[in-house]
Write an enzyme that holds these catalytic residues in place. Structure first.
Site, PDB file in Angstrom:
ATOM      1  N   TYR A 119     -36.874   8.085   5.483  1.00 50.55           N
ATOM      2  CA  TYR A 119     -36.705   9.300   4.682  1.00 50.55           C
ATOM      3  C   TYR A 119     -35.935   9.010   3.395  1.00 50.55           C
ATOM      4  CZ  TYR A 119     -35.410  14.067   3.419  1.00 50.55           C
ATOM      5  OH  TYR A 119     -35.239  15.254   2.737  1.00 50.55           O
ATOM      6  N   SER A 123     -33.794  14.258  -2.807  1.00 49.68           N
ATOM      7  CA  SER A 123     -32.792  14.644  -1.814  1.00 49.68           C
ATOM      8  C   SER A 123     -31.511  13.906  -2.117  1.00 49.68           C
ATOM      9  CB  SER A 123     -33.288  14.281  -0.406  1.00 49.68           C
ATOM     10  OG  SER A 123     -32.249  14.357   0.538  1.00 49.68           O
TER      11      SER A 123
END
Length: 572
Positions: A456, A443
């Site tokens: 995350y 990501s």
């Protein structure tokens, strides 16, 4: 499994023939090279004998077979007649599938390119041994059109073929074999081929057979290269190119389609001898696949079903879009997701584009479950060519807000899920030896810090570094690794993202707010899928997707201090 021995006579020379497996099964005839015997095929034969009738023989002048009286007895026509005699004896009613290596391959090309050969030979798999006639035409073409590339190819192959010149010198080559090289042969294989298995030849007869085999070179090279013939074949041929072959360059097969209209090309990450002595099961798998394809009438080009692609977390979003994108190219797709009905729907969509799609329920955070999934895929579909480790979950919360249980959940799926996928499928790819590609979904958060994405962002940063480390490790196996880093993409991950430190009502409100924001951004998962497919085609190691992902990567390189300041902002 019992090995049965018989003797077949050809042109006055007794040939020692070895059989194993059920004679009612398709017959695979293995032909060894120089200075080997039938024993070099031990691993391949043992594997194939489970479902084939496997036949090997010591070629004339080698092993337990007899030797001709003079040089003429080693000419290609005599060698091709030997193969025909063995084939007619062991399989008189059905054509055989020939598999050959090194000089066995050179002499088998002679048999395969005989007029009407397709009536006796059902298929041919060639490793490290071109047709001398084809090579003569290949050489003449490059000498007539001496481009820099052609001249470089001629020079490279000339260096690789130094031993052929040496074998034509009187007294030298026989003396070298008799007085040293035969005893040193296992060490030569170990040092040059990194082969730790047996050398594939009974040591007491190696010097004798090697000296005899020199006549193969002297009887054939100069006559054929001086006057090459037009040698075509209707036999379906599988050419297995060995990437680390020190003697037969990969470019020698350029233009082979001129002579072989039914040609399938495969590559194997192996050396000249290590392909048989250390990757026997892999070679057997290639042969088994080729025999099956020919039996089904598929006789040309790459496997028609395309590559095998595995996508995790493919029940929706980027995973589903990626599976469909590969299916649209004709690739076979196997998908998994924790939500089986969603995965099955993805498989249905893929099946509308290409046959062979399958769906499974897998929890990628469970290492044993991923291992079992990989074994199932290999058993039912084969070793995948591409694996996309896409499964992931979203979570927002500062470090102090995020509980240990929440940390565990995020790391188990986002990091350990990728680790499990890389390990299970990476080991299969390495074992197969034909290369491959692993794509890991990271990501933009991997390099764009944010105080509200502690768990995350940490999991995705770990995936990015894991990909870099794995890429270095697997490079020698021709397995590429790509890390894909999307930014804001309109998927349902926002509807399932969890938030630390809030009650159920606040959590639902935050999920709704995030979903609306991602929907307004309007970047569809199909565009990420396009980038993944492109990365597999081009081999790119790192792919930032979306404008913000690219901008963050650029900013991190020119002003990391500014990026760290931006991390203080609230993004949740």
């Amino acid at each position: 499994m019992t090995i049965r021995r018989r003797t077949v006579h050809s042109g006055g020379v007794p040939l020692a023939v070895y059989e194993q497996g059920d004679p009612a099964r398709p017959t695979v005839l293995l032909v060894h090279g120089y200075p080997d015997t039938h024993a070099v095929w031990d691993d391949v034969a043992a594997d194939l004998a489970a479902d084939h009738h496997v036949v090997r023989y010591d070629v004339r002048g080698a092993g337990a077979s007899g030797a001709p009286a003079g040089r003429d007895g080693y000419r290609l026509a005599r060698l091709a007649a030997d193969l025909a005699a063995v084939a007619d004896t062991v399989s008189p009613e059905r054509p055989v599938h020939v598999v050959a290596h090194d000089w066995g391959s050179i002499q088998s090309w002679e048999a395969v390119t005989e007029p009407g050969a397709h009536h006796r030979i059902a298929s041919y798999t060639s490793l490290s041994g071109p047709s001398l006639d084809h090579i003569a035409h290949w050489t003449r073409h490059r000498m007539r059109r001496p481009t820099p590339r052609h001249l470089r190819q001629l020079a490279v192959q000339g260096v690789h073929s130094w031993y052929i010149t040496a074998f034509h010198l009187p007294f030298l080559a026989p003396a070298v074999w008799r007085f040293g090289l035969a005893r040193a042969w296992p060490r030569v294989l170990r040092d040059l081929e990194h082969v730790t298995a047996r050398p594939g030849h009974p040591q007491p007869t190696l010097a004798r057979d090697a000296v005899r085999g020199i006549e193969l070179y002297r009887a054939n090279f100069r006559p054929v290269l001086r006057s090459p013939r037009e040698r075509s074949t209707e036999v379906p041929v599988q050419l297995v190119t060995l990437e680390r072959d020190r003697y037969v360059s990969t470019f020698l097969s350029e233009g082979l389609e001129r002579w072989v209209p039914h040609l399938t090309r495969r590559t194997l990450d192996a050396g000249h001898w290590s392909a048989l002595l250390e990757r026997g099961s892999t070679v057997a798998g290639l042969v088994r696949e080729h025999v099956a394809r020919v039996a089904a009438g598929q006789t040309q080009g790459p496997p028609p079903e395309g590559r095998l692609v595995v996508v995790t977390g493919a029940g929706s979003g980027i995973g589903r879009a990626t599976a469909i994108a590969f299916a649209a190219q004709g690739d076979r797709v196997v998908v998994c997701d924790l939500d089986l009905p969603a995965a099955e729907r993805t498989a249905e969509l893929c099946a509308a584009l290409t046959p062979g799609a399958a769906a499974h329920r897998v929890d990628v955070s469970d290492g044993a479950a991923v291992d079992a999934f990989a074994e199932l895929v290999a058993a039912e579909h084969g070793v995948p060519d591409v694996v996309v480790n896409n499964a992931g979950i979203g979570h927002a919360g500062t470090f102090l807000q995020t509980t240990e249980k929440e940390w565990q959940r995020v790391l188990d799926v986002n990091l350990w899920g990728v680790i499990h996928g890389c390990r299970a499928f990476g080991a299969l790819m390495v074992g197969r030896g034909e290369g491959g590609h692993i794509v890991n979904l990271a990501s933009a958060a991997a390099y764009l810090p944010a105080k509200s994405l502690a768990a995350y962002a940490t999991s995705k940063a770990a995936v990015l570094m894991l990909s870099d480390c794995l890429r270095a490790e697997l490079a020698d196996h021709r397995i590429a690794v790509t890390a894909v880093c999307p930014g804001i993409v309109n998927t349902n991950i926002t509807r399932t993202t969890t938030f630390s430190g809030v009650d159920a009502d606040a959590q639902a409100a935050k999920q709704a707010k995030a979903s609306k924001a991602y929907a307004r951004r309007g970047f569809p998962p199909e565009k990420v899928a396009e980038e993944i497919v492109r990365a597999v085609r081009t081999g790119r190691p790192f792919v930032p997707v979306t404008v913000e992902a690219k901008a963050a990567h650029w900013l991190g390189r020119i002003s990391p201090r500014l990026l760290r300041r931006a991390a203080r902002l609230d993004v949740g």
